[in-house]
Design a protein around this motif. Structure first.
Motif, PDB file in Angstrom:
ATOM      1  N   VAL A 111       0.511   9.060  19.363  1.00 45.41           N
ATOM      2  CA  VAL A 111       0.934   8.350  20.579  1.00 45.41           C
ATOM      3  C   VAL A 111       2.386   7.913  20.377  1.00 45.41           C
ATOM      4  N   THR A 112       3.243   8.260  21.313  1.00 48.25           N
ATOM      5  CA  THR A 112       4.665   7.962  21.130  1.00 48.25           C
ATOM      6  C   THR A 112       4.949   6.472  21.356  1.00 48.25           C
ATOM      7  N   ALA A 113       6.050   6.004  20.782  1.00 50.81           N
ATOM      8  CA  ALA A 113       6.374   4.570  20.805  1.00 50.81           C
ATOM      9  C   ALA A 113       6.309   3.946  22.201  1.00 50.81           C
ATOM     10  N   PRO A 114       6.924   4.542  23.232  1.00 47.05           N
ATOM     11  CA  PRO A 114       6.882   3.878  24.538  1.00 47.05           C
ATOM     12  C   PRO A 114       5.467   3.731  25.108  1.00 47.05           C
ATOM     13  N   ASN A 115       4.527   4.599  24.654  1.00 44.02           N
ATOM     14  CA  ASN A 115       3.160   4.537  25.192  1.00 44.02           C
ATOM     15  C   ASN A 115       2.208   3.687  24.361  1.00 44.02           C
ATOM     16  N   THR A 116       2.671   3.288  23.187  1.00 47.76           N
ATOM     17  CA  THR A 116       1.790   2.564  22.273  1.00 47.76           C
ATOM     18  C   THR A 116       1.288   1.264  22.884  1.00 47.76           C
ATOM     19  N   ALA A 134      -2.620   4.444  11.112  1.00 43.83           N
ATOM     20  CA  ALA A 134      -1.269   4.971  11.315  1.00 43.83           C
ATOM     21  C   ALA A 134      -0.755   5.459   9.969  1.00 43.83           C
ATOM     22  N   HIS A 135      -0.167   6.636   9.968  1.00 48.80           N
ATOM     23  CA  HIS A 135       0.384   7.164   8.717  1.00 48.80           C
ATOM     24  C   HIS A 135       1.801   6.632   8.526  1.00 48.80           C
ATOM     25  N   LYS A 136       2.035   6.046   7.352  1.00 55.18           N
ATOM     26  CA  LYS A 136       3.414   5.638   7.024  1.00 55.18           C
ATOM     27  C   LYS A 136       4.164   6.924   6.671  1.00 55.18           C
ATOM     28  N   ASN A 137       5.440   6.842   6.580  1.00 56.88           N
ATOM     29  CA  ASN A 137       6.258   8.000   6.185  1.00 56.88           C
ATOM     30  C   ASN A 137       5.981   9.235   7.038  1.00 56.88           C
ATOM     31  N   HIS A 138       5.639   8.992   8.296  1.00 55.09           N
ATOM     32  CA  HIS A 138       5.398  10.080   9.239  1.00 55.09           C
ATOM     33  C   HIS A 138       6.537   9.971  10.250  1.00 55.09           C
ATOM     34  N   PRO A 139       7.630  10.681  10.048  1.00 54.97           N
ATOM     35  CA  PRO A 139       8.803  10.450  10.909  1.00 54.97           C
ATOM     36  C   PRO A 139       8.504  10.783  12.358  1.00 54.97           C
ATOM     37  N   GLU A 140       9.200  10.124  13.265  1.00 51.90           N
ATOM     38  CA  GLU A 140       8.992  10.438  14.681  1.00 51.90           C
ATOM     39  C   GLU A 140      10.338  10.692  15.341  1.00 51.90           C
ATOM     40  N   TYR A 141      10.303  11.561  16.323  1.00 53.97           N
ATOM     41  CA  TYR A 141      11.533  11.891  17.033  1.00 53.97           C
ATOM     42  C   TYR A 141      11.846  10.781  18.023  1.00 53.97           C
ATOM     43  N   ARG A 142      13.081  10.290  17.968  1.00 50.73           N
ATOM     44  CA  ARG A 142      13.455   9.215  18.890  1.00 50.73           C
ATOM     45  C   ARG A 142      14.670   9.643  19.688  1.00 50.73           C
ATOM     46  N   PRO A 143      14.516   9.766  21.002  1.00 49.43           N
ATOM     47  CA  PRO A 143      15.662  10.168  21.817  1.00 49.43           C
ATOM     48  C   PRO A 143      16.790   9.133  21.737  1.00 49.43           C
ATOM     49  N   ALA A 144      18.003   9.606  21.994  1.00 50.96           N
ATOM     50  CA  ALA A 144      19.180   8.747  21.821  1.00 50.96           C
ATOM     51  C   ALA A 144      19.076   7.459  22.653  1.00 50.96           C
ATOM     52  N   GLU A 145      18.479   7.553  23.860  1.00 52.99           N
ATOM     53  CA  GLU A 145      18.413   6.366  24.724  1.00 52.99           C
ATOM     54  C   GLU A 145      17.442   5.312  24.190  1.00 52.99           C
ATOM     55  N   LEU A 146      16.565   5.715  23.285  1.00 51.25           N
ATOM     56  CA  LEU A 146      15.613   4.748  22.724  1.00 51.25           C
ATOM     57  C   LEU A 146      15.951   4.397  21.271  1.00 51.25           C
ATOM     58  N   GLU A 147      17.181   4.636  20.903  1.00 50.98           N
ATOM     59  CA  GLU A 147      17.573   4.440  19.509  1.00 50.98           C
ATOM     60  C   GLU A 147      17.365   2.996  19.048  1.00 50.98           C
ATOM     61  N   ASN A 148      17.607   2.051  19.963  1.00 46.73           N
ATOM     62  CA  ASN A 148      17.473   0.638  19.593  1.00 46.73           C
ATOM     63  C   ASN A 148      16.096   0.057  19.912  1.00 46.73           C
ATOM     64  N   TYR A 149      15.220   0.893  20.442  1.00 49.23           N
ATOM     65  CA  TYR A 149      13.851   0.473  20.729  1.00 49.23           C
ATOM     66  C   TYR A 149      13.062   0.530  19.419  1.00 49.23           C
ATOM     67  N   SER A 152       7.321   3.282  16.638  1.00 51.66           N
ATOM     68  CA  SER A 152       5.875   3.076  16.880  1.00 51.66           C
ATOM     69  C   SER A 152       5.282   2.184  15.803  1.00 51.66           C
ATOM     70  N   LEU A 153       5.686   2.444  14.570  1.00 53.24           N
ATOM     71  CA  LEU A 153       5.127   1.700  13.448  1.00 53.24           C
ATOM     72  C   LEU A 153       5.482   0.216  13.549  1.00 53.24           C
ATOM     73  N   GLN A 154       6.726  -0.063  13.934  1.00 47.88           N
ATOM     74  CA  GLN A 154       7.151  -1.466  14.079  1.00 47.88           C
ATOM     75  C   GLN A 154       6.362  -2.145  15.195  1.00 47.88           C
ATOM     76  N   LEU A 155       6.190  -1.425  16.310  1.00 46.80           N
ATOM     77  CA  LEU A 155       5.435  -1.992  17.435  1.00 46.80           C
ATOM     78  C   LEU A 155       3.992  -2.277  17.023  1.00 46.80           C
ATOM     79  N   LEU A 156       3.406  -1.316  16.317  1.00 46.41           N
ATOM     80  CA  LEU A 156       2.010  -1.472  15.900  1.00 46.41           C
ATOM     81  C   LEU A 156       1.862  -2.658  14.960  1.00 46.41           C
ATOM     82  N   GLN A 157       2.813  -2.782  14.029  1.00 40.84           N
ATOM     83  CA  GLN A 157       2.739  -3.883  13.069  1.00 40.84           C
ATOM     84  C   GLN A 157       2.922  -5.221  13.773  1.00 40.84           C
ATOM     85  N   PHE A 158       3.725  -5.222  14.825  1.00 38.74           N
ATOM     86  CA  PHE A 158       3.956  -6.450  15.587  1.00 38.74           C
ATOM     87  C   PHE A 158       2.703  -6.855  16.368  1.00 38.74           C
ATOM     88  N   MET A 159       2.019  -5.852  16.913  1.00 40.98           N
ATOM     89  CA  MET A 159       0.871  -6.149  17.778  1.00 40.98           C
ATOM     90  C   MET A 159      -0.419  -6.414  17.014  1.00 40.98           C
TER      91      MET A 159
END
Lengths: 300, 278
Positions: A111-116, A134-149, A152-159
């Motif tokens: 599940v991509t970060a914006p949909n998490t 959630a797998h750590k060390n599982h890189p995800e593609y982040r478009p340039a416009e979401l660079e500062n968002y 997914s892992l950070q969002l999950l850990q926060f929630m």
């Protein structure tokens, strides 16, 4: 953080695994060295028999024996929600039904970060608990416009209300570094994914305070032995001793006071409940000076 | 090295290479083979194919003449084995490559099926969407007679051939195959794999992200990982590389077997490969 806790770490972990603790979203962080399915098995083992288990699988095509329903994962969140929601209770049903509902997701990295956020907020409710790997060390593609968002892992850990992080059992720091460098090149040594592993539990109390404990686990014997207990006890002892004799006042806290302190809900928690929509929460108290004629003083 | 005792290949603790428990009804599993520059996995692919067709990896540790004799004996009295359906899909070798390797043991090509996705792949699927191609491939690979053992050689090339993400490749291809076929083996080239982790600020290219995600996904859904890599100390006359057998991310708790973790040294010479303990 665990040093001044009044609670037994094993009891807290047991309560979390058996869904008795108030933790609607449990995040399991795993890696190639130790995959998280062992925690899903433990949760299923500890859960009451009346619990309805909905297993959402992105990685396995085999329905686990404990799963009541098995749902194949898909990359579109709306489709995924559509396939899960028919198995969840309606608000009326959840009031009547005594059994709990448990959703297990075997790999939430799909599940991509914006949909998490959408996925988790729509699934979790007072009668539905979510355990997601959630797998750590599982890189995800982040478009340039979401660079500062946040990722997914950070969002999950926060929630997450509780985070269970798994590590392979290693002898010392050098072995850990060696293992890390091997896994960086996908050179998998022997001894990983073994029944014995290390687990770090981060439990967020209602007060907003996070408690952290480390355990040595054995998935065949189903044992969770707290480690570094001696160190934390020694630290607590040191803290107590340091405060003694400093003043004529007693600066130490008793066990009873410590428990009371842990149970204090901090005011910012109200703002995280997502129901108030950013409104100022004001609770009127009897001693408050409230002037009905002043329009600027209306706290509501 | 000639005096060193040769070792039989075994992947599971029931002393088997491909345990019969893996082929129980309703069971679906995956094995992941990784290899690096300088260590071709062809000998291991052949060994797995031989095991499934003939019951044992005959070309391992044996001279070619001896392997042919044993193969002939087994083929003569193993009519029952024809019920097994074996398939290979390769994006890096054509069918001739496999026919020639298995032909040396006089294995009839009717006993296995080779899907050649090296020749004319782009021409054949030109103009179709990635999703449609994946669907077609799944249909081709699972067509009757449905295989019960399938080797996929470097399916990660589909990421670039079809311009799809690793998640799509896993969900719409690998998962669909594992749902139907009892045992699949994914063979992947991991020389370029370099995962600095998510904590680092190092930027990874989009292609590399997909490659890493694909390989990680394969590790997590496999019951065992067979890693082939060259010697760390460089070249040696009597050793080609090492084969490490380790547990994968998937659980085997529902089966009565466990992965027999082991590390072998291997030496490939002409048509045979010998296995030794370090």
């Amino acid at each position: 953080m665990a040093s001044l806790s009044s609670q037994n770490p094993s009891v807290i972990l047991q309560r979390i695994l058996s869904l008795k603790e108030s933790t609607p979203f449990i995040l399991v962080l795993d890696s190639i060295g130790r995959s998280g399915h062992c925690i899903l098995d433990e949760v299923a083992r500890e859960a009451e028999s009346s619990t309805t288990v909905i297993y959402v699988s992105f990685e396995s095509t085999r329905k686990p024996d404990y799963a009541t329903y098995f749902i194949e994962g898909c990359s579109t969140v709306s489709r995924l929600l559509d396939s899960i929601q028919p198995f969840l209770p309606s608000p009326e049903q959840s009031k009547l039904s005594k059994g709990k509902y448990l959703i297990m997701i075997d790999c939430i990295n799909f599940v991509t970060a914006p949909n998490t956020v959408q996925l988790i907020t729509q699934l979790v409710s007072p009668s539905v608990a979510l355990v997601a790997v959630a797998h750590k060390n599982h890189p995800e593609y982040r478009p340039a416009e979401l660079e500062n968002y946040p990722s997914s892992l950070q969002l999950l850990q926060f929630m997450a209300s509780s985070i269970l992080e798994l590590f392979p059992a290693t002898v010392d720091d050098t072995a850990e570094q060696e293992l890390e460098s091997q896994l960086q090149r996908l050179e998998i040594p022997r001894g990983l994914n073994s029944p014995t592993y290390k687990l770090t539990l981060t439990n967020r109390r209602k007060s907003g305070r996070a408690l952290r404990y480390t355990f040595k686990c054995d998935s065949t014997a189903h044992t969770f032995t707290p480690i570094q207990e001696d160190i934390s006890q020694a630290e607590a002892q040191e803290g107590t001793e340091a405060l003694e004799g400093l003043t004529t006042f007693n600066l130490n806290t008793s066990n009873k006071q410590r428990v009371a302190k842990e149970q204090v809900a901090l005011p910012f928690l109200e703002a995280q409940s997502f129901n108030t929509g950013g409104a100022i929460v004001y609770e009127f108290e009897k001693d408050d000076d409230y002037d009905e004629e002043d329009p600027y003083e209306d706290p509501f | 090295m000639t005096s060193v005792q040769k070792q039989d290949l075994r992947l599971f603790d029931d002393h088997s290479v491909l345990s019969q428990s893996l082929f129980r009804p309703e069971n679906h599993h995956a094995l992941f083979v990784t290899h690096k520059l300088g260590t071709s996995p062809a000998w291991l692919i052949n060994a797995l194919l031989e095991t499934h067709i003939l019951g044992a990896p005959l070309t391992l540790n044996e001279s070619q003449a001896s392997a042919i004799n044993t193969a002939n004996r087994r083929l003569a009295n193993a009519v029952t084995r024809s019920t097994k359906n074996t398939a290979i899909a390769s994006w890096v070798h054509n069918s001739e490559f496999f026919h020639s390797a298995l032909g040396k043991l006089k294995i009839d090509p009717s006993r296995y099926k080779v899907h050649d996705y090296l020749s004319d792949f782009v021409l054949k699927y030109h103009g179709k969407t990635g999703q449609k191609i994946l669907k077609n491939l799944v249909q081709e690979l699972t067509a009757e007679p449905k295989p019960d053992f399938l080797i996929l050689e470097q399916p990660e090339l589909l990421l670039h051939l079809l311009n799809i993400s690793s998640d799509e490749l896993h969900l719409d291809f690998i998962n669909q195959l594992t749902k139907i076929i009892p045992l699949i083996v994914i063979v992947s080239y991991t020389e370029a794999y370099d995962n600095p982790g998510t904590d680092t600020s190092e930027r990874i290219s989009a292609n590399m992200i997909e490659q890493i995600r694909f390989s990680n996904g394969c590790v997590f859904k496999s019951i065992a990982v067979l890693g082939i890599r060259p010697l760390k100390t460089g070249r040696a006359k009597d050793v080609t590389g090492t084969l490490t057998i380790t547990r994968g991310g998937a659980s085997l708790s529902h089966l009565p077997i466990e992965v027999a973790e082991n590390e072998y040294l291997f030496q490939t010479q002409k048509d045979t490969t010998k296995l030794f303990y370090r």
